[in-house]
Enzyme design. Structure first.
Site, PDB file in Angstrom:
ATOM      1  N   GLY A 185      45.703  36.416  40.595  1.00  0.00           N
ATOM      2  CA  GLY A 185      46.667  36.055  41.620  1.00  0.00           C
ATOM      3  C   GLY A 185      45.971  35.409  42.805  1.00  0.00           C
ATOM      4  O   GLY A 185      44.902  34.815  42.666  1.00  0.00           O
ATOM      5  N   ARG A 186      46.575  35.553  43.981  1.00  0.00           N
ATOM      6  CA  ARG A 186      46.038  34.919  45.193  1.00  0.00           C
ATOM      7  C   ARG A 186      44.603  35.360  45.475  1.00  0.00           C
ATOM      8  O   ARG A 186      43.741  34.546  45.769  1.00  0.00           O
ATOM      9  CB  ARG A 186      46.901  35.279  46.402  1.00  0.00           C
ATOM     10  CG  ARG A 186      48.310  34.734  46.385  1.00  0.00           C
ATOM     11  CD  ARG A 186      49.066  35.234  47.611  1.00  0.00           C
ATOM     12  NE  ARG A 186      50.446  34.780  47.641  1.00  0.00           N
ATOM     13  CZ  ARG A 186      51.451  35.418  47.066  1.00  0.00           C
ATOM     14  NH1 ARG A 186      51.214  36.542  46.387  1.00  0.00           N
ATOM     15  NH2 ARG A 186      52.688  34.950  47.153  1.00  0.00           N
ATOM     16  N   ARG A 191      48.562  38.114  32.383  1.00  0.00           N
ATOM     17  CA  ARG A 191      49.543  38.153  31.303  1.00  0.00           C
ATOM     18  C   ARG A 191      50.097  36.771  30.985  1.00  0.00           C
ATOM     19  O   ARG A 191      50.370  36.451  29.828  1.00  0.00           O
ATOM     20  CB  ARG A 191      50.677  39.109  31.689  1.00  0.00           C
ATOM     21  CG  ARG A 191      51.672  39.372  30.580  1.00  0.00           C
ATOM     22  CD  ARG A 191      52.516  40.591  30.885  1.00  0.00           C
ATOM     23  NE  ARG A 191      53.086  40.532  32.223  1.00  0.00           N
ATOM     24  CZ  ARG A 191      53.770  41.507  32.779  1.00  0.00           C
ATOM     25  NH1 ARG A 191      53.936  42.646  32.130  1.00  0.00           N
ATOM     26  NH2 ARG A 191      54.270  41.388  33.990  1.00  0.00           N
ATOM     27  N   SER A 192      50.271  35.945  32.013  1.00  0.00           N
ATOM     28  CA  SER A 192      50.886  34.633  31.810  1.00  0.00           C
ATOM     29  C   SER A 192      49.900  33.542  31.424  1.00  0.00           C
ATOM     30  O   SER A 192      50.289  32.495  30.907  1.00  0.00           O
ATOM     31  CB  SER A 192      51.606  34.204  33.090  1.00  0.00           C
ATOM     32  OG  SER A 192      50.661  33.953  34.123  1.00  0.00           O
ATOM     33  N   ARG A 202      43.455  48.776  43.184  1.00  0.00           N
ATOM     34  CA  ARG A 202      44.065  50.098  43.281  1.00  0.00           C
ATOM     35  C   ARG A 202      43.212  51.093  42.499  1.00  0.00           C
ATOM     36  O   ARG A 202      42.743  50.801  41.403  1.00  0.00           O
ATOM     37  CB  ARG A 202      45.482  50.090  42.718  1.00  0.00           C
ATOM     38  CG  ARG A 202      46.516  49.376  43.590  1.00  0.00           C
ATOM     39  CD  ARG A 202      46.832  50.207  44.832  1.00  0.00           C
ATOM     40  NE  ARG A 202      47.899  49.634  45.631  1.00  0.00           N
ATOM     41  CZ  ARG A 202      47.717  48.789  46.654  1.00  0.00           C
ATOM     42  NH1 ARG A 202      46.479  48.395  46.956  1.00  0.00           N
ATOM     43  NH2 ARG A 202      48.739  48.338  47.348  1.00  0.00           N
ATOM     44  N   GLU A 259      42.755  59.325  47.567  1.00  0.00           N
ATOM     45  CA  GLU A 259      41.923  58.918  48.702  1.00  0.00           C
ATOM     46  C   GLU A 259      42.162  59.902  49.852  1.00  0.00           C
ATOM     47  O   GLU A 259      43.299  60.061  50.288  1.00  0.00           O
ATOM     48  CB  GLU A 259      42.267  57.501  49.154  1.00  0.00           C
ATOM     49  CG  GLU A 259      41.872  56.450  48.130  1.00  0.00           C
ATOM     50  CD  GLU A 259      42.190  55.026  48.550  1.00  0.00           C
ATOM     51  OE1 GLU A 259      42.794  54.852  49.642  1.00  0.00           O
ATOM     52  OE2 GLU A 259      41.840  54.099  47.827  1.00  0.00           O
ATOM     53  N   HIS A 306      38.276  52.133  51.295  1.00  0.00           N
ATOM     54  CA  HIS A 306      39.498  51.320  51.329  1.00  0.00           C
ATOM     55  C   HIS A 306      39.554  50.464  52.592  1.00  0.00           C
ATOM     56  O   HIS A 306      40.511  50.511  53.378  1.00  0.00           O
ATOM     57  CB  HIS A 306      40.745  52.207  51.231  1.00  0.00           C
ATOM     58  CG  HIS A 306      41.938  51.473  50.678  1.00  0.00           C
ATOM     59  ND1 HIS A 306      42.903  52.084  49.918  1.00  0.00           N
ATOM     60  CD2 HIS A 306      42.321  50.173  50.778  1.00  0.00           C
ATOM     61  CE1 HIS A 306      43.836  51.197  49.581  1.00  0.00           C
ATOM     62  NE2 HIS A 306      43.500  50.035  50.098  1.00  0.00           N
ATOM     63  N   ALA A 348      38.599  46.967  52.335  1.00  0.00           N
ATOM     64  CA  ALA A 348      38.522  45.557  51.950  1.00  0.00           C
ATOM     65  C   ALA A 348      39.552  44.706  52.675  1.00  0.00           C
ATOM     66  O   ALA A 348      39.298  43.546  53.004  1.00  0.00           O
ATOM     67  CB  ALA A 348      38.694  45.409  50.441  1.00  0.00           C
TER      68      ALA A 348
END
Length: 329
Positions: free
Chosen positions: A154-155, A176-177, A233, A262, A285, A287
């Site tokens: 993705g982005r 997936r695509s 995640r 967490e 966490h 980032a």
């Protein structure tokens, strides 16, 4: 009566950014007194909007708000803490801010990889302890020429690709695509990505389908001595399986910015041993975090609530069909 918005939880005390955006449409902002379901359901009653960071927005919370509720806005990219099915059933559109921290997360991905490959943490700690010995880091390897495989293209993965290419890495993508988002990235199957990648980096959302993507079978298909990175995640990996792969030498190292839960345990002595393994480079966490990203997140999340309350289509709808059924737009 002005529209009232309830914010369930945030890690910052000052709500001036959110209040300023909501004030543009005459709405007020209250902060929930607690994050348990009963409290949120009670305090959401009569609210026109909900802003939420990490708190669980369950069906009971949505139903507690009543017919006045017109929007739920996530202060973040994912929506796994919101009952989307219940929101759709009740005709409440849900918004998010999927791209506010793309540069930060992409930077952090490469930072973890560089810290691992250049022995940054070990060398810094050694110097601080009074040791000046370049030979202690004798196993270093260059990045250029290696392949990094990005799972979930993705982005953020597209931004990681730009940075990785600058370091001379070959980049493989998988989703997936098979969509390369117009980047020209070589898109391959999961099997081929694991076979070819010296570094595997996770950028997929957490869903029932993607939970524990990285299990023992996944790790067995990776190149021996590869590096695993996860800035997406914590639930994407099976921590026990990853720990076993580190201890067996199957994995050279891991770089993790996320964990489940967490922190990795209620007390330090209860933390999962993966979090403190000498070849696990774990950050808490962070980032997504920068001064700029937080201001952007808060502004855009609150603005989407303001947009809905004033009858405008918000920037990022999780399910546009809910908005269209509600408004006919």
């Amino acid at each position: 009566m002005p529209d009232r918005v309830l914010i369930t939880d945030v890690p910052w005390d000052d709500l001036s950014v959110e209040r300023a955006e909501l004030a543009r449409v005459g709405a007020t902002l209250d902060r929930a007194s607690a994050n348990d379901e009963a409290t949120l359901a009670r305090e959401a009653a009569g609210a026109s909007g909900l802003l939420t960071c990490w708190a669980t927005v369950s069906a009971a919370v949505l139903e507690g708000a009543g017919e006045s509720l017109r929007v739920v806005a996530r202060l973040g990219t994912g929506t796994d803490n919101i009952d989307l099915a219940a929101a759709a059933r009740l005709g409440v559109p849900v918004t998010r801010v999927p791209d506010y921290c793309v540069p930060e997360v992409a930077d952090h991905t490469l930072a973890l990889l560089l810290a691992i490959r250049r022995d940054v943490v070990g060398s810094v700690n050694a110097v601080r302890a009074g040791e000046w010995d370049p030979d202690r880091a004798g196993g270093l390897r260059r990045l250029a020429g290696d392949a990094i495989g990005l799972i979930g293209f993705g982005r953020t993965a597209a931004a990681v690709r730009e940075r990785a290419l600058a370091f001379g890495l070959t980049v493989l993508g998988e989703n997936r695509s098979g969509d390369d988002r117009g980047t020209g990235c070589e898109m391959v199957s999961r099997e081929e990505l694991l076979e070819r990648s010296d570094v595997v980096s996770l950028h997929a959302p957490l869903t029932a389908e993607t939970r524990r993507t990285v299990d023992a079978a996944f790790l067995e298909r990776m190149k021996p001595g590869a590096v695993l990175l996860n800035v997406a995640r914590g639930g994407l990996i099976d921590a026990d399986a990853v720990l076993a792969a580190l201890e067996s030498g199957r994995l050279a190292a891991v770089g993790l910015d996320v964990f489940e839960p967490e922190p990795p345990g209620e007390r330090l002595e209860d933390w999962h041993p993966l979090a403190r393994h000498p070849r696990a480079f774990v950050t808490p966490h962070t980032a997504f975090l920068s001064r700029e990203s937080l201001i952007e997140l808060r502004t855009r999340a609150a603005r989407q609530v303001a947009d809905v309350l004033s009858g405008r289509r918000p920037e990022h709808l999780v399910d546009p069909a809910v908005w269209e059924r509600r408004t006919g737009d």
